[in-house]
Motif scaffolding. Structure first.
Motif, PDB file in Angstrom:
ATOM      1  N   THR A 141       0.813  -1.215   0.000  1.00  0.00           N
ATOM      2  CA  THR A 141       0.000   0.000   0.000  1.00  0.00           C
ATOM      3  C   THR A 141       0.845   1.264   0.000  1.00  0.00           C
ATOM      4  O   THR A 141       0.482   2.255  -0.614  1.00  0.00           O
ATOM      5  CB  THR A 141      -0.942   0.023   1.217  1.00  0.00           C
ATOM      6  N   LYS A 142       1.992   1.243   0.670  1.00  0.00           N
ATOM      7  CA  LYS A 142       2.839   2.432   0.773  1.00  0.00           C
ATOM      8  C   LYS A 142       4.220   2.249   0.138  1.00  0.00           C
ATOM      9  O   LYS A 142       5.026   3.156   0.158  1.00  0.00           O
ATOM     10  CB  LYS A 142       3.029   2.829   2.245  1.00  0.00           C
ATOM     11  N   ALA A 143       4.516   1.078  -0.407  1.00  0.00           N
ATOM     12  CA  ALA A 143       5.842   0.795  -0.965  1.00  0.00           C
ATOM     13  C   ALA A 143       5.774   0.614  -2.477  1.00  0.00           C
ATOM     14  O   ALA A 143       4.769   0.143  -3.012  1.00  0.00           O
ATOM     15  CB  ALA A 143       6.431  -0.443  -0.312  1.00  0.00           C
ATOM     16  N   ARG A 144       6.843   1.004  -3.133  1.00  0.00           N
ATOM     17  CA  ARG A 144       6.956   0.871  -4.585  1.00  0.00           C
ATOM     18  C   ARG A 144       8.352   0.371  -4.943  1.00  0.00           C
ATOM     19  O   ARG A 144       9.341   0.794  -4.352  1.00  0.00           O
ATOM     20  CB  ARG A 144       6.765   2.224  -5.290  1.00  0.00           C
ATOM     21  N   LEU A 145       8.419  -0.510  -5.926  1.00  0.00           N
ATOM     22  CA  LEU A 145       9.680  -0.870  -6.557  1.00  0.00           C
ATOM     23  C   LEU A 145       9.908   0.166  -7.635  1.00  0.00           C
ATOM     24  O   LEU A 145       9.040   0.362  -8.494  1.00  0.00           O
ATOM     25  CB  LEU A 145       9.610  -2.279  -7.152  1.00  0.00           C
ATOM     26  N   LYS A 146      11.056   0.858  -7.599  1.00  0.00           N
ATOM     27  CA  LYS A 146      11.241   2.023  -8.456  1.00  0.00           C
ATOM     28  C   LYS A 146      12.531   1.922  -9.244  1.00  0.00           C
ATOM     29  O   LYS A 146      13.565   1.527  -8.708  1.00  0.00           O
ATOM     30  CB  LYS A 146      11.253   3.278  -7.578  1.00  0.00           C
ATOM     31  N   GLY A 147      12.457   2.293 -10.507  1.00  0.00           N
ATOM     32  CA  GLY A 147      13.643   2.331 -11.359  1.00  0.00           C
ATOM     33  C   GLY A 147      13.791   3.689 -12.009  1.00  0.00           C
ATOM     34  O   GLY A 147      12.804   4.311 -12.414  1.00  0.00           O
ATOM     35  N   ASN A 148      15.033   4.170 -12.082  1.00  0.00           N
ATOM     36  CA  ASN A 148      15.358   5.437 -12.741  1.00  0.00           C
ATOM     37  C   ASN A 148      16.389   5.160 -13.829  1.00  0.00           C
ATOM     38  O   ASN A 148      17.354   4.430 -13.590  1.00  0.00           O
ATOM     39  CB  ASN A 148      15.959   6.446 -11.755  1.00  0.00           C
ATOM     40  N   VAL A 149      16.208   5.751 -15.002  1.00  0.00           N
ATOM     41  CA  VAL A 149      17.159   5.602 -16.100  1.00  0.00           C
ATOM     42  C   VAL A 149      17.370   6.964 -16.745  1.00  0.00           C
ATOM     43  O   VAL A 149      16.416   7.637 -17.117  1.00  0.00           O
ATOM     44  CB  VAL A 149      16.648   4.604 -17.167  1.00  0.00           C
ATOM     45  N   GLY A 150      18.645   7.354 -16.855  1.00  0.00           N
ATOM     46  CA  GLY A 150      18.979   8.630 -17.477  1.00  0.00           C
ATOM     47  C   GLY A 150      20.373   8.595 -18.063  1.00  0.00           C
ATOM     48  O   GLY A 150      21.000   7.540 -18.156  1.00  0.00           O
ATOM     49  N   ASP A 151      20.858   9.755 -18.456  1.00  0.00           N
ATOM     50  CA  ASP A 151      22.190   9.887 -19.026  1.00  0.00           C
ATOM     51  C   ASP A 151      23.238   9.614 -17.950  1.00  0.00           C
ATOM     52  O   ASP A 151      23.393  10.401 -17.024  1.00  0.00           O
ATOM     53  CB  ASP A 151      22.368  11.307 -19.590  1.00  0.00           C
ATOM     54  N   ARG A 152      23.923   8.470 -18.044  1.00  0.00           N
ATOM     55  CA  ARG A 152      24.953   8.056 -17.083  1.00  0.00           C
ATOM     56  C   ARG A 152      24.426   8.002 -15.654  1.00  0.00           C
ATOM     57  O   ARG A 152      25.145   8.253 -14.702  1.00  0.00           O
ATOM     58  CB  ARG A 152      26.179   8.957 -17.192  1.00  0.00           C
ATOM     59  N   TYR A 153      23.135   7.675 -15.506  1.00  0.00           N
ATOM     60  CA  TYR A 153      22.531   7.483 -14.186  1.00  0.00           C
ATOM     61  C   TYR A 153      21.485   6.379 -14.265  1.00  0.00           C
ATOM     62  O   TYR A 153      20.574   6.432 -15.098  1.00  0.00           O
ATOM     63  CB  TYR A 153      21.879   8.780 -13.693  1.00  0.00           C
ATOM     64  N   TYR A 154      21.647   5.351 -13.422  1.00  0.00           N
ATOM     65  CA  TYR A 154      20.714   4.236 -13.341  1.00  0.00           C
ATOM     66  C   TYR A 154      20.503   3.906 -11.872  1.00  0.00           C
ATOM     67  O   TYR A 154      21.461   3.907 -11.104  1.00  0.00           O
ATOM     68  CB  TYR A 154      21.279   2.990 -14.045  1.00  0.00           C
ATOM     69  N   ALA A 155      19.271   3.631 -11.505  1.00  0.00           N
ATOM     70  CA  ALA A 155      18.996   3.267 -10.112  1.00  0.00           C
ATOM     71  C   ALA A 155      17.804   2.316 -10.053  1.00  0.00           C
ATOM     72  O   ALA A 155      16.856   2.433 -10.826  1.00  0.00           O
ATOM     73  CB  ALA A 155      18.709   4.511  -9.275  1.00  0.00           C
ATOM     74  N   LEU A 156      17.878   1.378  -9.130  1.00  0.00           N
ATOM     75  CA  LEU A 156      16.772   0.451  -8.883  1.00  0.00           C
ATOM     76  C   LEU A 156      16.684   0.272  -7.374  1.00  0.00           C
ATOM     77  O   LEU A 156      17.697   0.008  -6.712  1.00  0.00           O
ATOM     78  CB  LEU A 156      17.024  -0.896  -9.558  1.00  0.00           C
ATOM     79  N   GLY A 157      15.471   0.434  -6.850  1.00  0.00           N
ATOM     80  CA  GLY A 157      15.335   0.323  -5.409  1.00  0.00           C
ATOM     81  C   GLY A 157      13.893   0.380  -4.956  1.00  0.00           C
ATOM     82  O   GLY A 157      12.968   0.107  -5.716  1.00  0.00           O
ATOM     83  N   VAL A 158      13.735   0.790  -3.717  1.00  0.00           N
ATOM     84  CA  VAL A 158      12.427   0.835  -3.073  1.00  0.00           C
ATOM     85  C   VAL A 158      12.142   2.243  -2.585  1.00  0.00           C
ATOM     86  O   VAL A 158      13.029   2.923  -2.062  1.00  0.00           O
ATOM     87  CB  VAL A 158      12.389  -0.147  -1.877  1.00  0.00           C
ATOM     88  N   LYS A 159      10.903   2.668  -2.769  1.00  0.00           N
ATOM     89  CA  LYS A 159      10.420   3.955  -2.247  1.00  0.00           C
ATOM     90  C   LYS A 159       9.266   3.643  -1.306  1.00  0.00           C
ATOM     91  O   LYS A 159       8.364   2.876  -1.640  1.00  0.00           O
ATOM     92  CB  LYS A 159       9.930   4.854  -3.369  1.00  0.00           C
ATOM     93  N   VAL A 160       9.326   4.230  -0.109  1.00  0.00           N
ATOM     94  CA  VAL A 160       8.275   4.004   0.885  1.00  0.00           C
ATOM     95  C   VAL A 160       7.711   5.365   1.288  1.00  0.00           C
ATOM     96  O   VAL A 160       8.464   6.313   1.525  1.00  0.00           O
ATOM     97  CB  VAL A 160       8.825   3.269   2.131  1.00  0.00           C
ATOM     98  N   SER A 161       6.389   5.457   1.346  1.00  0.00           N
ATOM     99  CA  SER A 161       5.716   6.693   1.771  1.00  0.00           C
ATOM    100  C   SER A 161       5.172   6.508   3.171  1.00  0.00           C
ATOM    101  O   SER A 161       4.654   5.441   3.535  1.00  0.00           O
ATOM    102  CB  SER A 161       4.563   7.022   0.816  1.00  0.00           C
ATOM    103  N   PHE A 162       5.231   7.568   3.968  1.00  0.00           N
ATOM    104  CA  PHE A 162       4.712   7.548   5.340  1.00  0.00           C
ATOM    105  C   PHE A 162       3.630   8.585   5.502  1.00  0.00           C
ATOM    106  O   PHE A 162       3.707   9.654   4.997  1.00  0.00           O
ATOM    107  CB  PHE A 162       5.823   7.833   6.358  1.00  0.00           C
TER     108      PHE A 162
END
Length: 162
Positions: A141-162
């Motif tokens: 309900t409050k968590a997301r698996l998140k990916g970011n892709v850009g110029d020389r930047y890549y990230a994969l992780g978790v985002k949690v909202s409170f």
């Protein structure tokens, strides 16, 4: 853009209207940024306006410091010691070679009724701005698996909202 200007922007947006903030956001990512692999830990606010979510985030990028001049010597008796470039022994923690760099992000996302998020953002660090696209999939309900892709930047992780 200077990193301090980016962080000041994030702090200013967060402080300007905390009453409008829908939730606090915590992110933890494995990332390739600043030509290094490492991890990102960030904290920010989500300002939700209908299906649009605006998120200023500030954090720290933790990575291996290739410029650390210290080295670990291993001895025949099984012990090891950290040495400075001048050959003197130093604290073991000096050989850890971990570096911390601050970053700031500004994101704008569309939130679909099913909880998926799609959008883009900009990452401010080391006097550079890196635009990126982002996609988040709900894993609770409050968590997301998140990916970011850009110029020389890549990230994969978790985002949690409170």
């Amino acid at each position: 853009m200077n990193i301090f200007k980016g962080l000041a922007m994030v702090v200013g947006l967060c402080a300007a209207s905390p009453a409008l903030a829908s939730s606090l956001v915590l992110e933890a990512n494995g990332a390739r940024a600043q030509d290094r692999w490492g991890g990102e830990l960030g904290l920010g606010y989500a300002f939700d306006i209908g299906r649009i979510s605006l998120r200023p985030i500030g954090g720290v990028f933790i990575h291996h410091d290739e410029n650390n001049p210290n080295r670990t010597d291993y001895f025949s008796n099984g012990q090891s010691r950290c040495r400075a470039p001048n050959g003197q022994f130093t604290d073991t923690s000096d050989c850890a070679a971990i570096a911390f760099k601050g970053y700031a992000k500004a994101e704008a996302l569309y939130v679909f009724p099913q909880g998926y998020e799609l959008g883009g953002g900009a990452r401010f660090s080391s006097d550079s701005v890196r635009p990126y696209g982002t996609l988040a999939l709900p894993i609770g309900t409050k968590a997301r698996l998140k990916g970011n892709v850009g110029d020389r930047y890549y990230a994969l992780g978790v985002k949690v909202s409170f």
